[in-house]
Design an enzyme around this catalytic site. Structure first.
Site, PDB file in Angstrom:
ATOM      1  N   PHE A 490       0.772  -1.312  -0.305  1.00 35.93           N
ATOM      2  CA  PHE A 490      -0.452  -0.112  -0.529  1.00 35.93           C
ATOM      3  C   PHE A 490       0.222   1.059  -0.312  1.00 35.93           C
ATOM      4  CE2 PHE A 490      -2.551  -3.185   2.573  1.00 35.93           C
ATOM      5  CZ  PHE A 490      -3.809  -3.018   1.518  1.00 35.93           C
ATOM      6  N   GLU A 491       0.276   1.578  -1.002  1.00 38.10           N
ATOM      7  CA  GLU A 491       1.805   2.797  -0.744  1.00 38.10           C
ATOM      8  C   GLU A 491       0.775   4.322  -0.839  1.00 38.10           C
ATOM      9  OE1 GLU A 491       2.965   2.713  -4.633  1.00 38.10           O
ATOM     10  OE2 GLU A 491       4.018   0.758  -4.372  1.00 38.10           O
ATOM     11  N   ALA A 492       1.366   5.568  -1.022  1.00 35.93           N
ATOM     12  CA  ALA A 492       0.898   6.953  -1.131  1.00 35.93           C
ATOM     13  C   ALA A 492       0.177   6.852  -1.639  1.00 35.93           C
ATOM     14  CB  ALA A 492       1.855   7.823  -0.357  1.00 35.93           C
ATOM     15  N   SER A 494      -2.552   5.590   0.451  1.00 38.49           N
ATOM     16  CA  SER A 494      -3.110   4.859   1.164  1.00 38.49           C
ATOM     17  C   SER A 494      -2.304   4.453   2.464  1.00 38.49           C
ATOM     18  CB  SER A 494      -3.176   3.499   0.337  1.00 38.49           C
ATOM     19  OG  SER A 494      -3.608   3.042  -0.577  1.00 38.49           O
TER      20      SER A 494
END
Length: 700
Positions: A490-492, A494
């Site tokens: 989950f990347e930015a 998120s």
């Protein structure tokens, strides 16, 4: 082959009373350029106002990056004073335009009178802008004794136009915003780094502008003094209608000049960036010129044209983009001031929608995979996408035996911003068939995980109801296919650390708190052998050293909160801005130094946000792996980095010195995005790095 210009400058941007521009029409189409028409001659004078921007940083108390001492140097430079260029003694931008349309002006007998000159600049009072936590940080470098700012470019551009006094702005002049020793990232995402600035016409005010840094970085950067400003000026005069914040929909033409299907970065650029740069004068995101040779996530860099004590950007002449240099430019040259800076004509990008790999896949490799010797000293970890048809199909069961942990990409949110995830079996697979191939890998002693999320996905788990949706959907996916665990990608945006959340040991951001709780519940449900892995971007773990908040350090609460059940964390060393090591020096991605410095941050621990009250503790070595991108590095660098980190044996030229001289023999191994890329390139990583890792003594 000449390109057809697909998009014209929006005419409303240059209404009466704005800067002088002309429309040049040729075999390749029409485009708008600063100045008078070379076929008609005459001198166009462009008024200029310089606005110094002093940057302070909430994350770095007491640091101020001020260009106050740079302004006089800028005004004395060839940007504003005459210099004997090959096309005449004049200013840099004028000389570049004359190089671009030299033959046009000569044919019209206007060469002696045709100029586009900047006026003597007026200097406005300095603006002082504080960069909030989450929108930038500073790095210090002991070797060069310099401080560098790393800033969200989109945020800063908006802030500048909000705070610049109205009397300073006027559509009939160019405003040059100058910062000092600052690099920028795009799209609000610090992994989309780096540029020295931007340029264009701000649509609301119709203000022409350039934003760029003056550099005094010593050995820290290749580019020097006014080179970043000259680069942005070169792009501005060739495309004054550019709007860097334009967010159009697919098929919508962006403001400014659009050069066909776009241009490929020349072959002199690193392999990972030998790809379509975009359709404007500068590349997407970073406004790089084709003369820039820096690697992904590094500072812009190119050999400069030295003009006395100043360094200027070598730029393409405008006809380079259109394929018409032979008929238009000075001596038919491709670049200026150094005519040898570009030696190859522009290569167009494939048309939008062209299929590079796609469902057809790529032919199977001719090189056989290296046999696995049965030992697992350290692990080779990779992401698998699959795909292809017929003989080109890459099935899960066909992965090289060198891979120890296979991570299937991806289970994604059912809807953007949701917490319920869905996994759709890859192209041509039925669920039972896919599960059978997972079972086959299990029979070979391999672990198979499902990765949750992926780049570009927006996942949110902010409420108890969302947490339950996440648990129910992930449990169903794991049970249906028999995955050994989950990988969190989950990347930015998120996963972000929200304002007021200052202690990684006791996070308060709902998405972080709920995800930690949910993963503990999953682990309790499936048992002690259930694997949980994290694949943070560089901003999300080592990025918490210079600053903590927003995207910076957002995975530190996860690593800490899952420390008793975490299998391993493998930071994406390829999705990262420049960062600082424990030795007090700055390192850029793609080098052995960077891999060693960023890995040791996690292995040794560090003060989060440089705050001695918040020390992130060392992560056990067997829970740390290094993340590589197959198209962004080469086997030699990977093998040198792994040998250095595991054994402490530094390759020649290494500048970062491990604080633990004997290395970290227990560290987990290496991760790659992707297994597919490795296979496409004849197993160039799994056949080399795999045996290397497996030959090391087993971690104890």
């Amino acid at each position: 082959m000449l390109l057809t210009l697909l998009g014209l400058l929006a005419p409303s941007l240059f209404a009466q009373g704005t800067l002088p521009t002309f429309t040049h029409t040729g075999d390749s189409g029409s485009y708008t350029v600063l100045g008078n028409d070379p076929a008609k001659g005459g001198t166009a004078t462009v008024p200029v106002t310089i606005v110094p921007i002093t940057l302070t940083f909430e994350a770095s108390k007491g640091v101020a990056l001020s260009p106050a001492l740079d302004i006089a140097k800028i005004t004395r430079s060839p940007l504003f004073t005459p210099f004997p260029f090959a096309t005449g003694t004049t200013q840099y931008a004028d000389a570049l335009l004359r190089a671009s349309f030299y033959q046009t002006a000569a044919s019209a007998n206007t060469l002696s009178t045709w100029h586009t000159k900047f006026s003597k600049p007026t200097v406005a009072p300095a603006l002082r802008v504080q960069i909030p936590i989450g929108y930038g940080y500073t790095l210090t470098d002991k070797r060069s004794a310099r401080t560098l700012g790393v800033v969200d470019l989109e945020w800063l551009q908006k802030k500048i136009f909000e705070t610049t006094p109205a009397g300073t702005l006027s559509p009939d002049r160019l405003v040059l915003f100058v910062t000092h020793n600052t690099t920028y990232y795009a799209e609000g995402d610090a992994t989309v780094c780096c540029s020295w600035g931007t340029h264009g016409t701000e649509p609301a005010s119709k203000q022409p502008f350039v934003l760029a840094s003056y550099l005094d970085l010593s050995s820290l950067a290749i580019d020097k003094d006014v080179q970043p400003i000259s680069s942005q000026l070169a792009q501005f005069v060739m495309d004054p209608g550019h709007d860097p914040l334009f967010k159009g929909t697919r098929g919508q033409t962006s403001p400014g000049n659009t050069f066909g299907t776009g241009w490929m970065r020349p072959a002199t650029s690193p392999a990972s960036d030998f790809r379509c740069a975009g359709t404007g004068a500068g590349s997407r995101y970073f406004t790089l010129l084709p003369t820039d040779t820096n690697a992904k996530n590094n500072f812009p860099a190119s050999p400069a044209f030295v003009a006395g004590t100043y360094h200027l950007q070598n730029a393409p002449v405008l006809p380079w983009y259109t394929g018409n240099t032979a008929a238009e430019s000075w001596q038919g040259k491709l670049s200026f001031p150094d005519a040898a800076a570009l030696t190859q004509p522009m290569q167009p990008c494939e048309a939008p929608g062209a299929n590079n790999f796609g469902r057809a896949g790529t032919p199977p490799p001719t090189t056989p995979p290296a046999p696995f010797n049965g030992t697992h000293g350290h692990q080779l970890i990779g992401y698998w996408n699959g795909g292809g048809i017929g003989a080109n199909r890459f099935r899960l069961r066909d992965v090289s035996p060198q891979w120890d942990v296979v991570i299937v990409a991806f289970a994604v949110p059912v809807q953007s911003g949701g917490a319920q995830l869905i996994f759709r079996t890859p192209f041509q697979y039925q669920p039972d068939e896919f599960k059978a191939e997972i079972d086959e890998l299990h029979s070979r002693g391999k672990k198979v995980l499902i990765s949750l999320g992926g780049g570009g996905q927006n996942f949110q788990i902010r409420t108890p109801e969302a947490q339950q949706q996440f648990l129910d959907s992930v449990t169903q996916i794991v049970q249906q296919y028999g995955f050994d665990g989950v990988d969190i990608d989950f990347e930015a945006p998120s996963i972000v650390t929200e304002p007021g959340d200052t202690d990684f040991r006791h996070p308060t951001s709902p998405g972080t708190v709920n995800l930690i709780a949910a993963l503990h519940t999953l682990h309790d449900h499936f048992g002690a052998n259930f694997m949980i892995t994290l694949v943070p971007e560089g901003t999300q773990t080592p990025g918490g050293y210079p600053s903590y908040g927003g995207q910076f350090g957002s995975y530190l609460p996860l690593v800490y909160g899952l420390r008793d059940i975490l299998t391993f964390s493998d930071t994406q060393d390829y999705n990262t801005p420049p960062l600082q090591g424990l030795d007090g020096n700055i390192y850029q991605a793609g080098t052995v130094d960077y891999h060693a410095a960023m890995t040791e941050l996690m292995l040794r621990g560090f003060p989060v946000g440089r705050d001695p009250k918040h020390i992130f503790p060392p992560v056990p070595a067997d829970k740390i792996a290094v993340g590589f991108l197959t198209s962004d590095t080469n086997p030699e660098i990977v093998m040198q980095a792994m040998d250095y980190i595991i054994t402490g044996k530094a390759p020649a030229g290494t500048r970062y010195k491990l604080l633990q001289p004997g290395g970290y023999p227990a560290m987990r191994g290496a991760m790659f995005w992707t297994i597919d890329g490795d296979r496409r390139h004849e197993y160039n990583y799994s056949n080399t790095v795999g045996p290397q890792l497996h030959s090391f003594p087993a971690a104890k």
